[in-house]
Design a protein around this motif. Structure first.
Motif, mmCIF file in Angstrom:
data_model
loop_
_atom_site.group_PDB
_atom_site.id
_atom_site.type_symbol
_atom_site.label_atom_id
_atom_site.label_comp_id
_atom_site.label_asym_id
_atom_site.label_seq_id
_atom_site.Cartn_x
_atom_site.Cartn_y
_atom_site.Cartn_z
ATOM 1 N N GLY A 13 98.224 -55.223 -8.376
ATOM 2 C CA GLY A 13 97.724 -54.105 -9.168
ATOM 3 C C GLY A 13 98.334 -54.112 -10.565
ATOM 4 O O GLY A 13 98.951 -55.089 -10.959
ATOM 5 N N ASN A 14 98.229 -52.987 -11.248
ATOM 6 C CA ASN A 14 97.465 -51.808 -10.968
ATOM 7 C C ASN A 14 97.094 -51.069 -12.245
ATOM 8 O O ASN A 14 97.234 -49.858 -12.346
ATOM 9 C CB ASN A 14 98.219 -50.891 -9.994
ATOM 10 C CG ASN A 14 99.452 -50.226 -10.623
ATOM 11 O OD1 ASN A 14 99.960 -50.677 -11.655
ATOM 12 N ND2 ASN A 14 99.901 -49.138 -10.023
ATOM 13 N N LEU A 15 96.546 -51.791 -13.222
ATOM 14 C CA LEU A 15 96.123 -51.172 -14.489
ATOM 15 C C LEU A 15 94.885 -50.309 -14.253
ATOM 16 O O LEU A 15 93.909 -50.761 -13.657
ATOM 17 C CB LEU A 15 95.818 -52.259 -15.525
ATOM 18 C CG LEU A 15 95.398 -51.768 -16.905
ATOM 19 C CD1 LEU A 15 96.567 -51.108 -17.630
ATOM 20 C CD2 LEU A 15 94.838 -52.910 -17.746
ATOM 21 N N ASP A 16 94.933 -49.096 -14.745
ATOM 22 C CA ASP A 16 93.771 -48.193 -14.658
ATOM 23 C C ASP A 16 92.591 -48.824 -15.410
ATOM 24 O O ASP A 16 92.687 -49.094 -16.609
ATOM 25 C CB ASP A 16 94.179 -46.861 -15.316
ATOM 26 C CG ASP A 16 93.080 -45.806 -15.214
ATOM 27 O OD1 ASP A 16 91.923 -46.159 -14.909
ATOM 28 O OD2 ASP A 16 93.405 -44.630 -15.460
ATOM 29 N N PRO A 17 91.478 -49.085 -14.713
ATOM 30 C CA PRO A 17 90.350 -49.739 -15.389
ATOM 31 C C PRO A 17 89.845 -48.962 -16.600
ATOM 32 O O PRO A 17 89.321 -49.551 -17.548
ATOM 33 C CB PRO A 17 89.259 -49.832 -14.314
ATOM 34 C CG PRO A 17 89.789 -49.206 -13.078
ATOM 35 C CD PRO A 17 91.231 -48.854 -13.278
ATOM 36 N N ALA A 18 90.033 -47.652 -16.609
ATOM 37 C CA ALA A 18 89.582 -46.844 -17.755
ATOM 38 C C ALA A 18 90.444 -47.105 -18.989
ATOM 39 O O ALA A 18 89.992 -46.908 -20.123
ATOM 40 C CB ALA A 18 89.610 -45.360 -17.388
ATOM 41 N N LEU A 19 91.684 -47.550 -18.785
ATOM 42 C CA LEU A 19 92.556 -47.818 -19.933
ATOM 43 C C LEU A 19 92.082 -48.996 -20.763
ATOM 44 O O LEU A 19 92.491 -49.169 -21.912
ATOM 45 C CB LEU A 19 93.986 -48.074 -19.456
ATOM 46 C CG LEU A 19 94.929 -46.881 -19.391
ATOM 47 C CD1 LEU A 19 96.365 -47.365 -19.297
ATOM 48 C CD2 LEU A 19 94.774 -45.977 -20.608
ATOM 49 N N LEU A 20 91.195 -49.821 -20.191
ATOM 50 C CA LEU A 20 90.660 -50.960 -20.947
ATOM 51 C C LEU A 20 89.786 -50.491 -22.107
ATOM 52 O O LEU A 20 89.406 -51.288 -22.960
ATOM 53 C CB LEU A 20 89.864 -51.887 -20.021
ATOM 54 C CG LEU A 20 90.710 -52.602 -18.953
ATOM 55 C CD1 LEU A 20 89.827 -53.291 -17.929
ATOM 56 C CD2 LEU A 20 91.653 -53.615 -19.597
ATOM 57 N N PHE A 21 89.481 -49.189 -22.143
ATOM 58 C CA PHE A 21 88.706 -48.611 -23.246
ATOM 59 C C PHE A 21 89.620 -48.046 -24.335
ATOM 60 O O PHE A 21 89.149 -47.580 -25.361
ATOM 61 C CB PHE A 21 87.758 -47.525 -22.715
ATOM 62 C CG PHE A 21 86.709 -48.067 -21.772
ATOM 63 C CD1 PHE A 21 85.418 -48.328 -22.229
ATOM 64 C CD2 PHE A 21 87.006 -48.328 -20.444
ATOM 65 C CE1 PHE A 21 84.448 -48.845 -21.371
ATOM 66 C CE2 PHE A 21 86.043 -48.838 -19.587
ATOM 67 C CZ PHE A 21 84.759 -49.103 -20.049
ATOM 68 N N ALA A 22 90.931 -48.052 -24.101
ATOM 69 C CA ALA A 22 91.902 -47.516 -25.072
ATOM 70 C C ALA A 22 92.213 -48.570 -26.139
ATOM 71 O O ALA A 22 91.889 -49.742 -25.972
ATOM 72 C CB ALA A 22 93.176 -47.116 -24.329
ATOM 73 N N PRO A 23 92.844 -48.151 -27.252
ATOM 74 C CA PRO A 23 93.212 -49.131 -28.283
ATOM 75 C C PRO A 23 94.158 -50.204 -27.702
ATOM 76 O O PRO A 23 94.945 -49.916 -26.796
ATOM 77 C CB PRO A 23 93.946 -48.278 -29.329
ATOM 78 C CG PRO A 23 93.506 -46.866 -29.072
ATOM 79 C CD PRO A 23 93.211 -46.779 -27.610
ATOM 80 N N TRP A 24 94.077 -51.420 -28.247
ATOM 81 C CA TRP A 24 94.839 -52.541 -27.696
ATOM 82 C C TRP A 24 96.346 -52.250 -27.549
ATOM 83 O O TRP A 24 96.930 -52.597 -26.499
ATOM 84 C CB TRP A 24 94.594 -53.812 -28.512
ATOM 85 C CG TRP A 24 95.455 -54.933 -28.010
ATOM 86 C CD1 TRP A 24 96.538 -55.492 -28.607
ATOM 87 C CD2 TRP A 24 95.326 -55.595 -26.723
ATOM 88 N NE1 TRP A 24 97.099 -56.454 -27.808
ATOM 89 C CE2 TRP A 24 96.374 -56.537 -26.643
ATOM 90 C CE3 TRP A 24 94.455 -55.473 -25.639
ATOM 91 C CZ2 TRP A 24 96.560 -57.366 -25.526
ATOM 92 C CZ3 TRP A 24 94.639 -56.288 -24.523
ATOM 93 C CH2 TRP A 24 95.678 -57.218 -24.477
ATOM 94 N N PRO A 25 97.019 -51.639 -28.536
ATOM 95 C CA PRO A 25 98.465 -51.412 -28.358
ATOM 96 C C PRO A 25 98.789 -50.604 -27.094
ATOM 97 O O PRO A 25 99.822 -50.821 -26.455
ATOM 98 C CB PRO A 25 98.873 -50.641 -29.624
ATOM 99 C CG PRO A 25 97.837 -51.010 -30.636
ATOM 100 C CD PRO A 25 96.564 -51.199 -29.880
ATOM 101 N N VAL A 26 97.906 -49.693 -26.715
ATOM 102 C CA VAL A 26 98.108 -48.907 -25.487
ATOM 103 C C VAL A 26 98.026 -49.832 -24.270
ATOM 104 O O VAL A 26 98.862 -49.797 -23.360
ATOM 105 C CB VAL A 26 97.042 -47.794 -25.379
ATOM 106 C CG1 VAL A 26 97.165 -47.044 -24.058
ATOM 107 C CG2 VAL A 26 97.111 -46.844 -26.563
ATOM 108 N N ILE A 27 97.008 -50.678 -24.283
ATOM 109 C CA ILE A 27 96.814 -51.618 -23.165
ATOM 110 C C ILE A 27 98.010 -52.563 -23.077
ATOM 111 O O ILE A 27 98.567 -52.803 -22.006
ATOM 112 C CB ILE A 27 95.511 -52.434 -23.369
ATOM 113 C CG1 ILE A 27 94.309 -51.494 -23.455
ATOM 114 C CG2 ILE A 27 95.318 -53.460 -22.262
ATOM 115 C CD1 ILE A 27 93.006 -52.180 -23.830
#
Ligand code: 1CP
Length: 371
Positions: free
Chosen positions: A312-326
């Motif tokens: 795991g376990n990255l929240d799939p919705a976070l892939l829509f956030a700005p790259w530095p967050v990811i």
């Protein structure tokens, strides 16, 4: 570590002096031993040169090349067409350089194969024409035999030959999640009919789950016999149950499936929202425990006694956030994963259809660069 030097597909990319072929699957099959891959080694709790990464639903609507290929072909028809299965399974491996392929299929494929009237409706998911409610309905579900799914054997064999040292992951739905679709007639947020049957007619529930365990075990065995290097048991919706109900009504059946697979290949056990069930799901016979994004890997390791590799376990919705967050979150997850005996990087659930695939490729590169 012995064996790593000979690996020529994505596993070798982080090794000094190694060069990654642009597209290892372009023309000729690549020789190699997937049991030495980072994914299988991590699943076995062994040290790997980099954290292996793949994504649940890596094949599918996030990829324009998938959408193009699927035009005019229904989902279940595609799943029964080996050439399509092979191509769709390889697409994300080529594009992202992930450490594993997952067979393009669906958890309802073996149910359709034994003759149930079931379809996958675009925008909805699996829909069952005549839901299961009585013992007579249960009698409509035959056991699965390998002859029901020749296209799976064919697709897996072809894929294994093409993938070389990159492992192919096989999968099945777990008895509870399969039962939920059959009893509800389709996707459900509440699982009300399923819970009513489980508590209202425990014997019918037990026999239904035993039949589904036979189907799941056989479906996995067909894939293992054709050469998959690991399997994942998806109990996607079992997080809807309290622990006591899980132990009484579900765990014995999932355990039967995982026990039937035995030591042949590593077994990953995954569900959504299963933080409260994590230790029991791991102890049901898993080699790797899948963790959704609601629970940190640190907590997952603690809840499973530090005995299991985690996935795991990255929240799939976070892939829509700005790259530095990811970037920050991926780095944190890789760091947390080091507390487990092995870590396979993944999302906390499947890739969302609108995901920008270039972000997924970047995540793979980042995970690999973190060593
Ligand atoms: O036409 C389409 O593109 C339909 C979308 C789609 C796809 C791409 C469905 C319908 N299934 C799949 C493929 C699929 N299903 C894979 C492919 C391999 C990969 O990961 O790349 C896998 C592993 C599955 C397994 C599956 N199907 C699960 C378990 C995984 C999970 O997401 O929790 C479940 C619950 C299903 C049921 C299902 N099939 C399809 C949908 C939309 C759903 C979920 C519906 C719901 O209950 O909400």
């Amino acid at each position: 570590m012995a064996g790593w030097d000979s690996v020529t597909t994505p596993d070798a990319t982080t090794q000094p002096g190694s060069e990654r072929p642009h597209s290892p699957y372009a023309d000729t099959p690549v020789p190699g031993d997937p049991t030495q891959s980072a994914l299988v080694q991590a699943a076995r709790g062994r040290t790997t040169p980099h954290t292996p990464v793949w994504f649940m639903r890596q094949a599918g609507r996030s990829l324009p090349e998938y959408r193009e290929l699927r035009v005019g072909t229904g989902m279940l028809e595609a799943c029964a067409t080996p050439d399509l299965v092979t191509e769709i399974t390889l697409q994300p491996v080529r594009r992202h350089g992930v450490d594993a392929a997952i067979l393009f299929s669906d958890i309802v494929v073996p149910l359709k194969a034994v003759g149930l009237d079931i379809d996958i409706v675009a925008g909805t998911g699996p829909v069952v024409a005549e839901p299961i409610a009585t013992r007579a309905d249960l009698d409509r579900i035959p056991e699965l035999s390998p002859e029901h799914v020749p296209y799976i054997t064919e697709a897996v064999s072809t894929l294994v030959a093409q993938l070389g040292s990159t492992p192919l992951i096989g999968f099945s739905g777990a008895p509870f999640t399969l039962a939920s679709y059959l009893v509800e007639g389709g996707p459900s947020k509440t699982h009300q009919r399923t819970k009513a049957l489980m508590h209202g007619d425990p014997e019918l529930w037990r026999d239904l789950c035993a039949r589904l365990a036979q189907i799941a075990s056989t479906f996995l065995q067909v894939q293992i016999d054709a050469g998959v290097s690991a399997v994942q048991l998806f109990d996607s919706w079992v997080g809807a149950l309290p622990r006591a109900d899980y132990l009484r009504f579900v765990e014995p059946h999932s355990r039967a499936v995982l026990t039937a697979v035995g030591e042949q290949v590593p077994r990953i056990h995954f569900g959504v929202g299963t933080g409260e069930l994590l230790a029991d799901m791991a102890d049901a016979g898993a080699d790797v425990i899948g963790v959704d994004y609601r629970l940190s890997l640190t907590d997952a390791v603690e809840r499973t006694g530090g005995r299991y590799p985690v996935q795991g376990n990255l929240d799939p919705a976070l892939l829509f956030a700005p790259w530095p967050v990811i970037e920050e979150r991926v780095t944190e997850i890789v760091r947390e994963g080091r507390q487990a005996p092995g870590h396979i990087f993944n999302l906390g659930h499947g890739v969302l259809p609108d995901t920008d695939p270039t972000v997924l490729t970047r995540v793979v590169e980042l995970v690999h660069s973190l060593g």
